[in-house]
Design a protein around this motif. Structure first.
Motif, PDB file in Angstrom:
ATOM      1  N   LEU A   1       4.694  -0.953  -9.236  1.00 47.87           N
ATOM      2  CA  LEU A   1       3.728  -0.048  -8.857  1.00 47.87           C
ATOM      3  C   LEU A   1       4.590   0.738  -7.661  1.00 47.87           C
ATOM      4  CD1 LEU A   1       0.404  -1.992  -8.775  1.00 47.87           C
ATOM      5  CD2 LEU A   1       0.956  -0.232 -10.258  1.00 47.87           C
ATOM      6  N   GLN A   2       5.217   0.203  -6.773  1.00 54.01           N
ATOM      7  CA  GLN A   2       5.736   0.809  -5.613  1.00 54.01           C
ATOM      8  C   GLN A   2       7.238   1.509  -6.412  1.00 54.01           C
ATOM      9  OE1 GLN A   2       6.858  -2.696  -3.167  1.00 54.01           O
ATOM     10  NE2 GLN A   2       5.030  -2.166  -1.854  1.00 54.01           N
ATOM     11  N   THR A   3       7.779   1.343  -7.191  1.00 53.17           N
ATOM     12  CA  THR A   3       9.021   1.937  -7.990  1.00 53.17           C
ATOM     13  C   THR A   3       8.379   3.144  -8.572  1.00 53.17           C
ATOM     14  OG1 THR A   3      10.088  -0.146  -7.985  1.00 53.17           O
ATOM     15  CG2 THR A   3      10.840   1.890  -9.530  1.00 53.17           C
ATOM     16  N   ARG A   4       7.194   2.922  -9.313  1.00 54.43           N
ATOM     17  CA  ARG A   4       6.635   4.115  -9.904  1.00 54.43           C
ATOM     18  C   ARG A   4       6.083   5.314  -8.930  1.00 54.43           C
ATOM     19  NH1 ARG A   4       1.887   2.513 -13.475  1.00 54.43           N
ATOM     20  NH2 ARG A   4       3.177   1.548 -14.513  1.00 54.43           N
ATOM     21  N   PHE A   5       5.679   4.736  -7.987  1.00 51.89           N
ATOM     22  CA  PHE A   5       5.051   5.642  -6.850  1.00 51.89           C
ATOM     23  C   PHE A   5       6.453   6.372  -6.362  1.00 51.89           C
ATOM     24  CE2 PHE A   5       4.187   7.236  -2.553  1.00 51.89           C
ATOM     25  CZ  PHE A   5       3.064   7.812  -3.029  1.00 51.89           C
ATOM     26  N   LEU A   6       7.332   5.692  -5.957  1.00 55.57           N
ATOM     27  CA  LEU A   6       8.727   6.361  -5.353  1.00 55.57           C
ATOM     28  C   LEU A   6       9.317   7.301  -6.047  1.00 55.57           C
ATOM     29  CD1 LEU A   6       9.866   3.255  -3.146  1.00 55.57           C
ATOM     30  CD2 LEU A   6       8.903   5.447  -2.317  1.00 55.57           C
ATOM     31  N   ASP A   7       9.313   6.790  -7.648  1.00 56.36           N
ATOM     32  CA  ASP A   7      10.153   7.787  -8.519  1.00 56.36           C
ATOM     33  C   ASP A   7       9.411   9.025  -8.761  1.00 56.36           C
ATOM     34  OD1 ASP A   7      12.046   6.049  -9.199  1.00 56.36           O
ATOM     35  OD2 ASP A   7      11.088   5.152 -10.836  1.00 56.36           O
ATOM     36  N   SER A   8       8.055   9.092  -8.484  1.00 58.36           N
ATOM     37  CA  SER A   8       7.282  10.398  -8.750  1.00 58.36           C
ATOM     38  C   SER A   8       6.912  11.059  -7.325  1.00 58.36           C
ATOM     39  CB  SER A   8       6.025   9.979  -9.514  1.00 58.36           C
ATOM     40  OG  SER A   8       5.210   9.055  -8.788  1.00 58.36           O
ATOM     41  N   HIS A   9       7.408  10.487  -6.174  1.00 55.38           N
ATOM     42  CA  HIS A   9       6.939  11.324  -4.897  1.00 55.38           C
ATOM     43  C   HIS A   9       8.380  11.213  -4.289  1.00 55.38           C
ATOM     44  CE1 HIS A   9       3.084   9.887  -6.045  1.00 55.38           C
ATOM     45  NE2 HIS A   9       2.550  10.950  -5.518  1.00 55.38           N
ATOM     46  N   GLN A  10       9.398  11.806  -4.702  1.00 58.66           N
ATOM     47  CA  GLN A  10      10.633  12.055  -4.162  1.00 58.66           C
ATOM     48  C   GLN A  10      10.954  12.468  -2.491  1.00 58.66           C
ATOM     49  OE1 GLN A  10      13.803  11.239  -6.086  1.00 58.66           O
ATOM     50  NE2 GLN A  10      12.265  10.529  -7.245  1.00 58.66           N
ATOM     51  N   ASP A  11       9.775  12.896  -2.179  1.00 58.94           N
ATOM     52  CA  ASP A  11       9.522  13.427  -0.699  1.00 58.94           C
ATOM     53  C   ASP A  11       9.029  12.123   0.111  1.00 58.94           C
ATOM     54  OD1 ASP A  11       7.294  13.470  -2.149  1.00 58.94           O
ATOM     55  OD2 ASP A  11       5.968  14.423  -0.632  1.00 58.94           O
ATOM     56  N   VAL A  12       8.754  10.890  -0.291  1.00 59.52           N
ATOM     57  CA  VAL A  12       8.523   9.667   0.283  1.00 59.52           C
ATOM     58  C   VAL A  12       9.707   8.988   0.602  1.00 59.52           C
ATOM     59  CG1 VAL A  12       7.118   7.679   0.378  1.00 59.52           C
ATOM     60  CG2 VAL A  12       6.073   9.892  -0.521  1.00 59.52           C
ATOM     61  N   GLY A  13       9.818   8.625   1.782  1.00 57.26           N
ATOM     62  CA  GLY A  13      10.893   7.566   2.076  1.00 57.26           C
ATOM     63  C   GLY A  13      10.652   6.162   2.413  1.00 57.26           C
ATOM     64  N   ALA A  14       9.462   5.845   2.852  1.00 56.88           N
ATOM     65  CA  ALA A  14       9.330   4.443   2.929  1.00 56.88           C
ATOM     66  C   ALA A  14       7.569   4.347   2.664  1.00 56.88           C
ATOM     67  CB  ALA A  14       9.374   4.198   4.484  1.00 56.88           C
ATOM     68  N   LEU A  15       7.305   3.326   2.171  1.00 52.01           N
ATOM     69  CA  LEU A  15       5.838   3.040   2.060  1.00 52.01           C
ATOM     70  C   LEU A  15       5.551   1.432   2.298  1.00 52.01           C
ATOM     71  CD1 LEU A  15       5.280   1.224  -1.139  1.00 52.01           C
ATOM     72  CD2 LEU A  15       6.146   3.503  -1.759  1.00 52.01           C
ATOM     73  N   GLY A  16       4.139   1.300   2.517  1.00 48.38           N
ATOM     74  CA  GLY A  16       3.826  -0.048   2.920  1.00 48.38           C
ATOM     75  C   GLY A  16       2.724  -0.377   1.613  1.00 48.38           C
ATOM     76  N   ALA A  17       2.163  -1.524   2.123  1.00 45.24           N
ATOM     77  CA  ALA A  17       1.112  -1.931   0.907  1.00 45.24           C
ATOM     78  C   ALA A  17      -0.056  -2.677   1.713  1.00 45.24           C
ATOM     79  CB  ALA A  17       1.744  -2.867   0.098  1.00 45.24           C
ATOM     80  N   ALA A  18      -1.008  -2.628   0.972  1.00 44.79           N
ATOM     81  CA  ALA A  18      -2.173  -3.593   1.408  1.00 44.79           C
ATOM     82  C   ALA A  18      -1.837  -5.012   1.484  1.00 44.79           C
ATOM     83  CB  ALA A  18      -3.570  -3.488   0.936  1.00 44.79           C
ATOM     84  N   PHE A  19      -2.429  -5.937   2.238  1.00 45.99           N
ATOM     85  CA  PHE A  19      -2.413  -7.283   2.168  1.00 45.99           C
ATOM     86  C   PHE A  19      -3.738  -7.967   2.188  1.00 45.99           C
ATOM     87  CE2 PHE A  19      -2.610  -6.296   6.484  1.00 45.99           C
ATOM     88  CZ  PHE A  19      -3.379  -7.039   6.992  1.00 45.99           C
ATOM     89  N   GLU A  20      -3.489  -9.290   1.799  1.00 42.99           N
ATOM     90  CA  GLU A  20      -4.796  -9.978   1.817  1.00 42.99           C
ATOM     91  C   GLU A  20      -4.384 -11.278   2.610  1.00 42.99           C
ATOM     92  OE1 GLU A  20      -6.358 -11.186  -2.094  1.00 42.99           O
ATOM     93  OE2 GLU A  20      -6.105  -8.853  -2.652  1.00 42.99           O
ATOM     94  N   VAL A  21      -5.015 -11.742   3.382  1.00 46.92           N
ATOM     95  CA  VAL A  21      -4.730 -12.994   3.938  1.00 46.92           C
ATOM     96  C   VAL A  21      -5.254 -14.227   3.324  1.00 46.92           C
ATOM     97  CG1 VAL A  21      -5.084 -14.301   6.141  1.00 46.92           C
ATOM     98  CG2 VAL A  21      -4.820 -11.798   6.280  1.00 46.92           C
ATOM     99  N   ILE A  22      -4.203 -15.077   3.267  1.00 51.05           N
ATOM    100  CA  ILE A  22      -4.695 -16.332   2.503  1.00 51.05           C
ATOM    101  C   ILE A  22      -4.480 -17.630   3.146  1.00 51.05           C
ATOM    102  CG2 ILE A  22      -3.962 -15.728   0.181  1.00 51.05           C
ATOM    103  CD1 ILE A  22      -1.665 -16.993   0.130  1.00 51.05           C
ATOM    104  N   ASP A  23      -5.245 -18.744   3.142  1.00 50.61           N
ATOM    105  CA  ASP A  23      -5.163 -20.107   3.642  1.00 50.61           C
ATOM    106  C   ASP A  23      -4.293 -20.947   2.937  1.00 50.61           C
ATOM    107  OD1 ASP A  23      -6.616 -21.227   1.974  1.00 50.61           O
ATOM    108  OD2 ASP A  23      -8.480 -21.160   3.108  1.00 50.61           O
ATOM    109  N   GLU A  24      -4.159 -21.985   3.825  1.00 48.75           N
ATOM    110  CA  GLU A  24      -3.404 -23.125   3.431  1.00 48.75           C
ATOM    111  C   GLU A  24      -3.641 -23.591   1.835  1.00 48.75           C
ATOM    112  OE1 GLU A  24      -0.640 -24.368   4.614  1.00 48.75           O
ATOM    113  OE2 GLU A  24      -0.712 -22.823   6.383  1.00 48.75           O
ATOM    114  N   GLN A  25      -4.914 -23.375   1.484  1.00 46.36           N
ATOM    115  CA  GLN A  25      -5.374 -23.749   0.179  1.00 46.36           C
ATOM    116  C   GLN A  25      -5.129 -22.465  -0.984  1.00 46.36           C
ATOM    117  OE1 GLN A  25      -7.476 -24.577   2.753  1.00 46.36           O
ATOM    118  NE2 GLN A  25      -6.086 -26.543   2.826  1.00 46.36           N
ATOM    119  N   SER A  26      -4.511 -21.448  -0.492  1.00 47.87           N
ATOM    120  CA  SER A  26      -4.410 -20.238  -1.187  1.00 47.87           C
ATOM    121  C   SER A  26      -5.721 -19.695  -1.601  1.00 47.87           C
ATOM    122  CB  SER A  26      -3.671 -20.491  -2.534  1.00 47.87           C
ATOM    123  OG  SER A  26      -2.520 -21.243  -2.288  1.00 47.87           O
ATOM    124  N   LYS A  27      -6.601 -19.750  -0.677  1.00 52.18           N
ATOM    125  CA  LYS A  27      -8.114 -18.977  -0.725  1.00 52.18           C
ATOM    126  C   LYS A  27      -8.058 -17.796   0.123  1.00 52.18           C
ATOM    127  CE  LYS A  27     -10.418 -23.106  -1.745  1.00 52.18           C
ATOM    128  NZ  LYS A  27     -11.465 -24.014  -1.393  1.00 52.18           N
TER     129      LYS A  27
END
Length: 130
Positions: A104-130
């Protein structure tokens, strides 16, 4: 010789608790045109042995060994010198990437040549992977 599309860069120090899940989350990406540069920052736990096993199994992994603990920033700069990809993706040793992250990140960067950096959303998980 062809260069990889993406260089994934990670530094790790005493990461035995989470390193397997982090490494596997990159090796199991749906996008496979990457190199995985891992800087081992003089760990004193079993991290070096774990990384050696993964490197034996996958030629995309390139290990860089620090003789002494340099810290995150200096270690990442060492690894950056080896990066050959068109794009650079960062991963911490306790991060888990979703399977389509690189695609997804590569596809986005390939199609948006004006973008030099991007971030992503995240999910916090605990020690039990929940």
């Amino acid at each position: 010789m062809s260069w990889p599309k993406v260089s994934v860069l990670m530094s790790v120090y005493n990461g035995e608790r989470h390193i397997r899940e982090a490494v596997e989350s990159i090796l199991n990406q749906t996008f496979s045109d990457f190199e995985f540069i891992i800087v081992e920052d003089a760990s004193t736990d079993s991290t070096p042995e774990i990384l050696r096993e993964y490197a034996k199994q996958d030629k995309r992994i390139h290990l860089l060994w620090n003789a002494g603990n340099l810290g995150l920033t200096r270690s990442l700069n060492q690894g950056l010198k080896l990066a050959q990809g068109e794009y650079l993706a960062r991963l911490d040793a306790d991060d888990v990437s979703l399977p389509d992250r690189l695609k997804l990140q590569t596809r986005f960067l390939d199609s948006h040549q004006d973008v030099g950096a991007l971030g992503a959303a995240f999910e916090v998980i605990d020690e039990q992977s929940k």
